[in-house]
Design an enzyme around this catalytic site. Sequence first.
Site, PDB file in Angstrom:
ATOM      1  N   LYS A 237      -4.601  -6.793   3.359  1.00  8.88           N
ATOM      2  CA  LYS A 237      -4.682  -5.737   2.489  1.00  8.88           C
ATOM      3  C   LYS A 237      -5.951  -5.321   1.942  1.00  8.88           C
ATOM      4  O   LYS A 237      -6.259  -4.194   1.877  1.00  8.88           O
ATOM      5  CB  LYS A 237      -3.711  -5.820   1.243  1.00  8.88           C
ATOM      6  CG  LYS A 237      -3.852  -4.993   0.255  1.00  8.88           C
ATOM      7  CD  LYS A 237      -3.385  -3.618   0.801  1.00  8.88           C
ATOM      8  CE  LYS A 237      -3.058  -2.561  -0.198  1.00  8.88           C
ATOM      9  NZ  LYS A 237      -4.052  -2.157  -1.271  1.00  8.88           N
TER      10      LYS A 237
ATOM     11  N   SER B 224       0.850  -1.131   0.003  1.00  7.27           N
ATOM     12  CA  SER B 224       0.017   0.075  -0.119  1.00  7.27           C
ATOM     13  C   SER B 224       0.780   1.230  -0.110  1.00  7.27           C
ATOM     14  O   SER B 224       1.957   1.238   0.565  1.00  7.27           O
ATOM     15  CB  SER B 224      -0.908  -0.032   1.145  1.00  7.27           C
ATOM     16  OG  SER B 224      -1.620   1.271   1.307  1.00  7.27           O
TER      17      SER B 224
ATOM     18  N   HIS C 214      -7.572  -3.182   4.649  1.00  9.32           N
ATOM     19  CA  HIS C 214      -7.106  -1.907   4.511  1.00  9.32           C
ATOM     20  C   HIS C 214      -7.873  -1.257   3.704  1.00  9.32           C
ATOM     21  O   HIS C 214      -8.236  -0.030   3.806  1.00  9.32           O
ATOM     22  CB  HIS C 214      -5.412  -2.348   4.222  1.00  9.32           C
ATOM     23  CG  HIS C 214      -5.078  -0.908   3.709  1.00  9.32           C
ATOM     24  ND1 HIS C 214      -5.088  -0.381   2.397  1.00  9.32           N
ATOM     25  CD2 HIS C 214      -4.055  -0.276   4.596  1.00  9.32           C
ATOM     26  CE1 HIS C 214      -4.604   0.719   2.334  1.00  9.32           C
ATOM     27  NE2 HIS C 214      -3.800   0.998   3.448  1.00  9.32           N
ATOM     28  N   ASN C 215      -8.042  -1.751   2.435  1.00  7.69           N
ATOM     29  CA  ASN C 215      -8.578  -1.192   1.349  1.00  7.69           C
ATOM     30  C   ASN C 215     -10.340  -0.879   1.819  1.00  7.69           C
ATOM     31  O   ASN C 215     -10.874   0.101   1.178  1.00  7.69           O
ATOM     32  CB  ASN C 215      -8.730  -1.914  -0.003  1.00  7.69           C
ATOM     33  CG  ASN C 215      -7.251  -1.705  -0.664  1.00  7.69           C
ATOM     34  OD1 ASN C 215      -6.342  -1.389   0.154  1.00  7.69           O
ATOM     35  ND2 ASN C 215      -7.285  -1.773  -1.923  1.00  7.69           N
TER      36      ASN C 215
HETATM   37  C1  6PG Z   1      -3.220   1.198  -1.654  1.00  5.24           C
HETATM   38  C2  6PG Z   1      -4.604   1.410  -2.453  1.00  5.24           C
HETATM   39  C3  6PG Z   1      -4.600   0.635  -3.736  1.00  5.24           C
HETATM   40  C4  6PG Z   1      -5.900   0.895  -4.533  1.00  5.24           C
HETATM   41  C5  6PG Z   1      -6.194   2.111  -4.982  1.00  5.24           C
HETATM   42  C6  6PG Z   1      -7.399   2.012  -5.777  1.00  5.24           C
HETATM   43  O1  6PG Z   1      -3.190   0.854  -0.542  1.00  5.24           O
HETATM   44  O2  6PG Z   1      -2.214   1.646  -2.178  1.00  5.24           O
HETATM   45  O3  6PG Z   1      -5.389   0.663  -1.614  1.00  5.24           O
HETATM   46  O4  6PG Z   1      -4.062  -0.568  -3.434  1.00  5.24           O
HETATM   47  O5  6PG Z   1      -5.785   0.082  -5.582  1.00  5.24           O
HETATM   48  O6  6PG Z   1      -6.598   3.042  -3.932  1.00  5.24           O
HETATM   49  O7  6PG Z   1      -8.610   1.468  -5.296  1.00  5.24           O
HETATM   50  P1  6PG Z   1     -10.193   1.742  -6.032  1.00  5.24           P
HETATM   51  O8  6PG Z   1      -9.933   1.926  -7.486  1.00  5.24           O
HETATM   52  O9  6PG Z   1     -11.004   0.426  -5.785  1.00  5.24           O
HETATM   53  O10 6PG Z   1     -10.790   2.665  -5.568  1.00  5.24           O
END
Ligand code: 6PG
Length: 473
Positions: free
Chosen positions: A185, A131, A188-189
């Site tokens: 992860k 991330s 986290h998202n």
């Molecule tokens: C990170 C983010 C990343 C994610 C984007 C886009 O931790 O660096 O979570 O992994 O892919 O933020 O996510 P969305 O396109 O679903 O908004």
Amino acid sequence: MSTPTKYDFGMIGLGVMGRSLLLNMGDHGVKGAGFDKDASKGQSLEQESTNGNLKGFSDIKEFVASLNTPRAIMMLVPAGKIVDDVIEELLPLIDKGDLIIDGGNTFYTDTNRRFDYLNGKGIHFFGMGVSGGEEGARRGPSMMPGGDKDAYNVVKPIFEAIAAKVDGEPCVAYCGTGSAGNFVKMVHNGIEYGVMQLLAETYEIMKKGLGLDNAAIEKIFTEWNEGRLKSFLVEVTRDIFRYKAPGADHLLLDDIKDEARSKGTGKWTSQVAMDLQAPIPTVDSSVAMRDLSKYKDLRVKAEGIYGGVEGKLDVDTAAFIKSLEEAFYFNLIISYAQGIHMLTRASVEFNYGLNLAEISKIWRGGCIIRSLFLQNIYEAFSGNPELEHLLLDNGVATEVKGAVGGARTVVSAITAAGIAAPCYTSALSYFDAFRSGRMPSNLIQAQRDYFGAHTYELIGKEGTFHTQWIPKN
Ligand code: 6PG
């Protein structure tokens, strides 16, 4: 004849994340090889590498042959079938004992499947969440490896060197067995989606409710980021409220369509949370709002029928902004609490053996959901590794008690004014239900028994019971 240079680490996929991560490794003395079918990506990798540690390849055989054995190869390619395709391409070229790492946002069951498959062929494999976006990958990401611990230990020094550091400690740690890295992860998202939506709702409240202009909103986010709300996502939002395109007299933000996109990790988090029966309504609402935003035509038609939301609040602005800061703090705590509860449930269900103190520690820096409050979470779980729910920690409870009043003031006012803020309202309802020793769920049981003879349990009496609630005809 000189022996060709051998590389210690291989990266497949030189898109934004792969390239940045490899450049970061190069800076830390790692001799790295990068592969991408697009030869220009390998060339630009070499140009950007300042110390000649990195080499780009567009031929996979040459790439694999350039690596020291046992080989360590990381894939940073889009999640899904491409990962399987890359593995199939690699298999004839690599040897037993080599290691493959999947650094993408892979769905955790895919990681379990690939682990079993590769394990059967004597290849080490683990999934690792990465991330922090481009900047994080280049300057210090947060990384969440799981699965084959021995294999992780081999490459641990590389990841510890390139990770973000907080108080001198690297933001990378072994998360747990199996697909734990990808699962952590994913959650986290999910938290990321929730906090982003909370910030969007805060913008709506400030704009429609308080009638603040962009400059005033920027000032508030700036102040928030200097206090207990300090976090990467507040910082990002503050910066967006500062940005004008070159030559423009207004914010770029005002020109952007109000239709949010997503790659799906938030949706996965909600879907899996429901399977685990771990409620995370903040994430659910954030996914729903991204989806609703896409129905622009329908929303415009509905506004024609029902009238739009004016939403002006009849409040003392300065006092309300103080309540809003409390409300946002409260919501932030609830978002983390829900996500971490989901991790607790998953750890039991999937035997991950998650160490929540370590996970909150590595989220303090480098990742998208990094914030000052993660220190409180870290302290809660390092003080009591068996903590069942973040809201049951005494230190966290003190923070919640101090902020819930603001949440209630804000939710009451915006609900009356018709401002849509489902993450604000659901966080408060989650809290109020969670602190209810008795919920109205007895009625649900009675209803289920009434129409479906599903039975119910009684207070203070063993067994299950069924009642004929009305006389049979
Ligand atoms: C990170 C983010 C990343 C994610 C984007 C886009 O931790 O660096 O979570 O992994 O892919 O933020 O996510 P969305 O396109 O679903 O908004």
